[in-house]
Each structure stands twice: as C-alpha cells, then as structure tokens.
Scaffold this motif. Structure first.
Motif, PDB file in Angstrom:
ATOM      1  N   THR A  93       0.714  -1.322  -0.047  1.00  0.00           N
ATOM      2  CA  THR A  93      -0.035   0.039   0.007  1.00  0.00           C
ATOM      3  C   THR A  93       1.010   1.367   0.031  1.00  0.00           C
ATOM      4  N   ILE A  94       0.296   2.335  -0.657  1.00  0.00           N
ATOM      5  CA  ILE A  94       1.072   3.565  -0.773  1.00  0.00           C
ATOM      6  C   ILE A  94       0.586   4.534   0.333  1.00  0.00           C
ATOM      7  N   ASP A  95       1.193   5.857   0.520  1.00  0.00           N
ATOM      8  CA  ASP A  95       0.812   6.859   1.154  1.00  0.00           C
ATOM      9  C   ASP A  95      -1.081   7.215   0.753  1.00  0.00           C
ATOM     10  N   GLY A  96      -1.629   7.440   1.883  1.00  0.00           N
ATOM     11  CA  GLY A  96      -3.162   7.656   1.810  1.00  0.00           C
ATOM     12  C   GLY A  96      -3.717   6.617   2.171  1.00  0.00           C
ATOM     13  N   SER A  97      -3.256   5.246   2.130  1.00  0.00           N
ATOM     14  CA  SER A  97      -4.008   4.061   2.567  1.00  0.00           C
ATOM     15  C   SER A  97      -4.363   4.144   3.918  1.00  0.00           C
ATOM     16  N   SER A  98      -5.130   3.466   4.302  1.00  0.00           N
ATOM     17  CA  SER A  98      -5.881   3.390   5.810  1.00  0.00           C
ATOM     18  C   SER A  98      -5.092   2.615   6.702  1.00  0.00           C
ATOM     19  N   GLN A  99      -4.242   1.618   6.026  1.00  0.00           N
ATOM     20  CA  GLN A  99      -3.562   0.631   6.762  1.00  0.00           C
ATOM     21  C   GLN A  99      -2.250   0.273   5.924  1.00  0.00           C
ATOM     22  N   THR A 100      -1.148  -0.591   6.528  1.00  0.00           N
ATOM     23  CA  THR A 100      -0.126  -0.861   5.871  1.00  0.00           C
ATOM     24  C   THR A 100      -0.494  -2.388   5.397  1.00  0.00           C
ATOM     25  N   ASN A 101      -0.468  -2.585   4.332  1.00  0.00           N
ATOM     26  CA  ASN A 101      -0.739  -4.046   3.958  1.00  0.00           C
ATOM     27  C   ASN A 101      -0.078  -4.406   2.627  1.00  0.00           C
ATOM     28  N   THR A 102      -0.092  -5.602   2.092  1.00  0.00           N
ATOM     29  CA  THR A 102       0.691  -6.010   0.919  1.00  0.00           C
ATOM     30  C   THR A 102      -0.199  -7.180   0.250  1.00  0.00           C
ATOM     31  N   PHE A 103      -0.181  -7.100  -1.014  1.00  0.00           N
ATOM     32  CA  PHE A 103      -0.639  -8.294  -1.926  1.00  0.00           C
ATOM     33  C   PHE A 103       0.550  -8.921  -2.333  1.00  0.00           C
ATOM     34  N   LYS A 104       0.491 -10.265  -2.464  1.00  0.00           N
ATOM     35  CA  LYS A 104       1.534 -11.087  -2.772  1.00  0.00           C
ATOM     36  C   LYS A 104       0.853 -12.108  -3.609  1.00  0.00           C
ATOM     37  N   THR A 105       1.718 -12.688  -4.705  1.00  0.00           N
ATOM     38  CA  THR A 105       1.063 -13.419  -5.685  1.00  0.00           C
ATOM     39  C   THR A 105       0.863 -14.813  -4.872  1.00  0.00           C
ATOM     40  N   LYS A 106      -0.374 -15.475  -5.069  1.00  0.00           N
ATOM     41  CA  LYS A 106      -0.874 -16.720  -4.351  1.00  0.00           C
ATOM     42  C   LYS A 106      -0.435 -17.732  -5.564  1.00  0.00           C
ATOM     43  N   TRP A 107      -1.079 -17.503  -6.566  1.00  0.00           N
ATOM     44  CA  TRP A 107      -1.033 -18.428  -7.739  1.00  0.00           C
ATOM     45  C   TRP A 107      -1.163 -17.729  -9.163  1.00  0.00           C
ATOM     46  N   PHE A 108      -0.349 -18.147 -10.087  1.00  0.00           N
ATOM     47  CA  PHE A 108      -0.369 -17.534 -11.357  1.00  0.00           C
ATOM     48  C   PHE A 108      -1.462 -18.503 -11.988  1.00  0.00           C
ATOM     49  N   LEU A 109      -2.231 -17.913 -12.707  1.00  0.00           N
ATOM     50  CA  LEU A 109      -3.316 -18.666 -13.529  1.00  0.00           C
ATOM     51  C   LEU A 109      -2.940 -18.939 -14.795  1.00  0.00           C
ATOM     52  N   PRO A 110      -3.467 -20.124 -15.441  1.00  0.00           N
ATOM     53  CA  PRO A 110      -3.005 -20.347 -16.790  1.00  0.00           C
ATOM     54  C   PRO A 110      -3.803 -19.644 -17.823  1.00  0.00           C
ATOM     55  N   ASP A 111      -3.449 -19.826 -19.170  1.00  0.00           N
ATOM     56  CA  ASP A 111      -4.033 -19.235 -20.213  1.00  0.00           C
ATOM     57  C   ASP A 111      -5.582 -19.517 -20.125  1.00  0.00           C
ATOM     58  N   GLY A 112      -6.027 -20.452 -19.672  1.00  0.00           N
ATOM     59  CA  GLY A 112      -7.323 -20.852 -19.621  1.00  0.00           C
ATOM     60  C   GLY A 112      -7.656 -22.411 -18.752  1.00  0.00           C
ATOM     61  N   PHE A 113      -8.747 -22.900 -18.565  1.00  0.00           N
ATOM     62  CA  PHE A 113      -8.912 -24.209 -18.020  1.00  0.00           C
ATOM     63  C   PHE A 113      -9.053 -25.065 -18.954  1.00  0.00           C
ATOM     64  N   ASN A 114      -9.014 -24.852 -20.374  1.00  0.00           N
ATOM     65  CA  ASN A 114      -9.080 -25.797 -21.495  1.00  0.00           C
ATOM     66  C   ASN A 114     -10.590 -26.245 -21.808  1.00  0.00           C
ATOM     67  N   VAL A 115     -11.287 -25.065 -21.538  1.00  0.00           N
ATOM     68  CA  VAL A 115     -12.798 -25.260 -22.094  1.00  0.00           C
ATOM     69  C   VAL A 115     -13.092 -24.890 -23.379  1.00  0.00           C
TER      70      VAL A 115
END
Length: 524
Positions: A93-115
C-alpha cells in the motif's frame, strides 16, 4: 476416445438451457468436459421494476479525499517464461492508505482451463464461499459474453503443495493444454493411463454427483431448519410478552383475555415450529450419515486409482492439481464481473450484463442466474427492471452479498460513487439507493464490489485502489469521510475482482498475466 485431458472424476456440468447457458465447443465436448445435456426449464422469477427511485441532487455527497489509483487505463503487462524463472509479485500500500498491507502472488493462473480454444487468460471474477471453495469466471474475450465458471477446493490444493509453488496451477493446465502440440501428446499419455482406471473413474464420478446432490438437499434442510428456529423464537417471545400481561395487576380484563388467546395461539405455534425444527434437524443428521457413507465408497475406488497413478507420478502430479477443479461448459457470463456468493442461502449469483451501459429500453430486463455451488447447476433466473427517472432502466454490473443475505451493487456518478442495497433471493427482489455517496473516487474503472465478512465493509474495486464503507452505514446513509477506508497501490496492474475469506484476508484477481494475490493481513 477422449481427444484431450478428461477431467472426468470431479467435473460437475452446467447444462444448456434457454437464456443464459450456451453449448460447449465441439473440441471441448469430447475432452475436458463431456457434452452437456439439458437441465430442462429453469424457474423464472419475473419481478418487474424493483428499484425505489431516487434523486441524484438529493443525495448527500460525502466530501472525502481519496488517494489515487491508476486512472490512465494503461497497464504493466508481461508474459510468464515457460523455461525461465518467474518471480512472484508483491505490491505494498502507498501513502494515503488506511493501513499498511501487501498483496503477494498466491498463484499464477493459466491461459485458461481448457474449456475453449478462445482461452487467453482473461479472468473476470473471483469469489469465495464459507467452505474454502474458490470460484473464477474465465471470459472468452470482449464482445463474446461467453466463458466458463471454475471452482477450486482450496484445502485439496493445499494438500497437494500448491501453496508452495505459485506456478503449480499454471503448469498443470498448460501441461494438458489441448491446443498445443505438447499438450496433445500429454493428453494421449493420460488417455492410455485413463483406460486402466476407467471403471474406478466411472464409479467415482457417479458417486461424486450423488454426493453433491445430497449436499444440496442437506443445505435445503438446513435452510428449513433455520426458518423453523426463527419462527419458534418469534412465537416464544410473543408468548412471554403476553404472559406478563396475563399476570399483570394493572391490565384490564379484556386485555388479559386477549393475551390469554395469544398465549394459547403462541403455544400451539411453538409446538408446530419445534416439531418442524426437530424434523429438519433429523433429516440433516440423516444426510450426514448418508454423505459419510458415499464418501467412504469414493475413497475405496480412489485407492484403486492411486495404484495406477504411482506408475507415472510426474504426470499425475499435474492431473491431481487439475482435478481439484470443477468446470462448467461455455456459458453466457455477460461482462463476467458479478459472480458472487450469498452466505445466507449458500448460493452463487451471476448477472448476464451483455452491455456495459444501462439497458436500452424500459422493456429490457436485468437477468441474474442463481446457481447451486455444489453442482454448478441453475436454480432460478431473475428478470427485473430498475427504472430511474422518466426513461432510464439501470443495469446491474456489480454485485455482492453480506452474511445476512443483503445484496449490494454500485455505480459511478460524476467523480464519485453511489451504492444500492436490497434483496435478491428466493424471497424477492428489491433495491434502493443509499442516501449518501462517495464524493471522490480514487479510480476510473468500476471493476466490482465485495463484502468482507470479518468487518462487514463493502469494497468497490478500481485499478490500484480499493475503497470501503461499513454496510450498515450504506443502508442508513450515515457514513462520513472518516468512515471511508482505502488501500491504494502503485502496481500498474489491472485489478479485476476481490474476494474475502472468513478472517478478512483479501484475494485479488489481477491481469496480465492473470494471477490470484492474497493480502498479508486482513483488510481494514
């Protein structure tokens, strides 16, 4: 023969029907998902005009000062390197945010689920239910209004070690991508192994469908049980209040006689609702026993499958990951950004907003599909209008539910943002505008809304900024500038959707490449 990787074990099908559901592509019908049949007619709820009209000039515009997200609609894009090292992303998070927090990669997703061979990593929604299941909407692309709904069991993914490898899901579906030469070869290898397991697979598939159907029926009984409990306590309270009147030294004779009648009526009603409560409670317990028995049968056949898997562990590592997914065939998803879970009735909702504007005429309807999350089958379809002023017919482009089943959506108004609240369920459809609106929003796009069950705040999502307000203050219109919270970032990524777990951690869907990110702390 299956043309490519067949998710036959745990795949639940959405079925073609009038209105919302499309037909799977021919390439897909023989592969990832079996050809869909017909579910018959979907129950239609035609609600007419459901919006209590409002006057923009009468709204209380809150004079807030918002940090700025990405208002340029220009994004940082890159592609994953199949042969190199791909770093996980981390955005603070940057200045002006209401809290200090971070988003981190959990999973990269594929081009699709082959549907579909239209797949290109265009994910539009993410949603979480209360049982740890994660749902995505995968879009075929702009102007197609077609896509698929994908469900993951997060507990199973964790057991497979996916949380330790941000590329695991991407690799698994890329490995079996039927639209590449290598993917076709891998599918043939799986075909050979599958033939050895087909008998066990068929049993697991049948039993899994039976299991999901019984879970759905059990959920109905739980809802009936809750209703009976609610009315039992309603009449219990009424009885207690009238018993006080009967025993009162100051109440008149007539009032006491009327109170005695109510006590008698309440006693009978309590007995009736307690009987109903106990009956549905017993049925829930019976379903628990039945579900346990079915699961034990599945486990027996699964042990036979495991013996074959041991012959090619590397390939089946990807098979196991892919088979945690439940896929729908191609469906009409509209813009795709409204997939929402209603905690009150445990159902999924998806609006079919096939244009990004309001409806063209007052004869047109908003269309929202309600689905069973266990089977991904349709339950009912809501058709309604939202008249505003003399000629407008508003269209739903965002949607979220709180734990009590209240529905929310929002739209841009000038430089600000306004909210609507109401109900959208089997008991009726109604919406009205909050009497207050956010005066300054920090982003350009209106990507979606989400409710955090931990703090009961509604978040509206725009590129590089999340803005939230307590749901209770949206309903009574009492929020002030100090009640508005922000999480602003400088990622340059396209923020598509946001969901929350029960502890308030945020799950952010970002493009490109598509990835699911998790906050390092609950969002405030």
């Amino acid at each position: 023969m299956r043309g490519h990787f067949k998710l036959a074990v745990l795949t639940a099908l959405l079925f073609a029907s009038a209105g919302v559901f499309g037909v799977a592509s021919s390439a897909n019908a023989d592969g990832v998902i079996e050809a869909p049949g017909s579910a018959g007619s979907i129950k239609q709820v035609n609600a007419g005009n459901v919006l209590k009209d409002y006057n923009e000039e009468a709204l209380n515009t809150v004079n807030n000062s918002s940090p700025q997200g990405n208002t340029s609609k220009k994004y940082t894009k890159y592609t994953l390197d199949e042969s190199g090292y791909n770093y996980a992303n981390s955005y603070n998070t940057i200045d002006g945010s209401s809290q200090t927090n971070t988003f981190k990669t959990k999973w990269f997703l594929p081009d699709g689920f082959n549907v579909s061979n239209y797949q290109h990593g265009n994910f539009q929604s993410v949603s979480l239910d209360g049982n740890g299941n994660l749902y995505f909407v995968e879009s075929n692309g702009t102007n197609t209004n077609q896509g698929a709904i994908v469900k993951f069991d997060m507990a199973k993914l964790q057991q497979l070690g996916v949380n330790d490898d941000v590329l695991a899901i991407w690799k698994a579906f890329d490995y079996f991508n039927p639209y590449t030469t290598e993917g076709t070869q891998h599918n043939q290898e799986y075909e050979d192994a599958y033939n050895q397991m087909q008998g066990s697979f068929d049993q697991i598939k049948t039993l899994t469908n039976t299991l999901n159907q019984n879970k759905s029926w059990q959920n109905n009984q739980l809802n009936y049980q809750k209703t009976a409990q609610k009315w039992y306590f309603h009449w219990k309270t009424k009885k207690a209040n009238n018993q006080k009147t009967v025993k009162s030294n100051t109440a008149s004779y007539v009032k006491k006689q009327n109170a005695k009648k109510v006590v008698k009526q309440a006693t009978a009603k309590m007995a009736r609702w307690m009987k109903s409560y106990q009956m549905h409670k017993k049925k829930v317990a019976n379903y628990n026993t039945k579900i346990t028995g079915i699961q034990n049968q599945i486990n027996t056949y699964q042990s036979q499958v495991d013996a074959v898997k041991a012959q090619n562990p590397d390939m089946f590592k990807y098979v196991d990951i892919a088979q945690t997914a439940t896929l729908s065939p191609q469906v009409d998803i509209g813009h795709g950004q409204t997939l929402s879970f209603n905690p009150q009735n445990q159902h999924l909702y998806l609006a079919e907003d096939n244009t990004l504007t309001d409806l063209a005429s007052r004869d047109d309807n908003n269309t929202v599909l309600e689905m069973d999350p266990n089977t991904l089958k349709p339950i009912r379809e809501y058709n309604f209008k939202m008249y505003h002023g003399d000629s407008a017919n508003l269209q739903l482009h965002t949607l979220a539910f709180d734990k009590n089943g209240n529905a929310y959506w929002g739209r841009k108004l000038g430089k600000g943002y306004m909210f609507f609240y109401g109900r959208l369920d089997e008991n009726g459809v109604s919406f009205q505008a909050s009497s207050s609106m956010v005066g300054q929003r920090g982003g350009t796009t209106n990507q979606g809304v989400a409710v955090n069950p931990q703090n009961n705040r509604l978040y509206f999502i725009s590129d590089d900024i999340l803005t939230s307000i307590p749901t209770s203050q949206i309903q009574d219109g009492s929020f002030k500038a100090s009640d508005i919270h922000y999480q602003a970032f400088n990622s340059g990524r396209e923020f598509e959707s946001l969901a929350f777990d029960q502890d308030g951690y945020g799950y952010l869907l970002a493009l490109w490449p598509p990835e699911l990110m998790q906050s390092t702390a609950p969002l405030n």
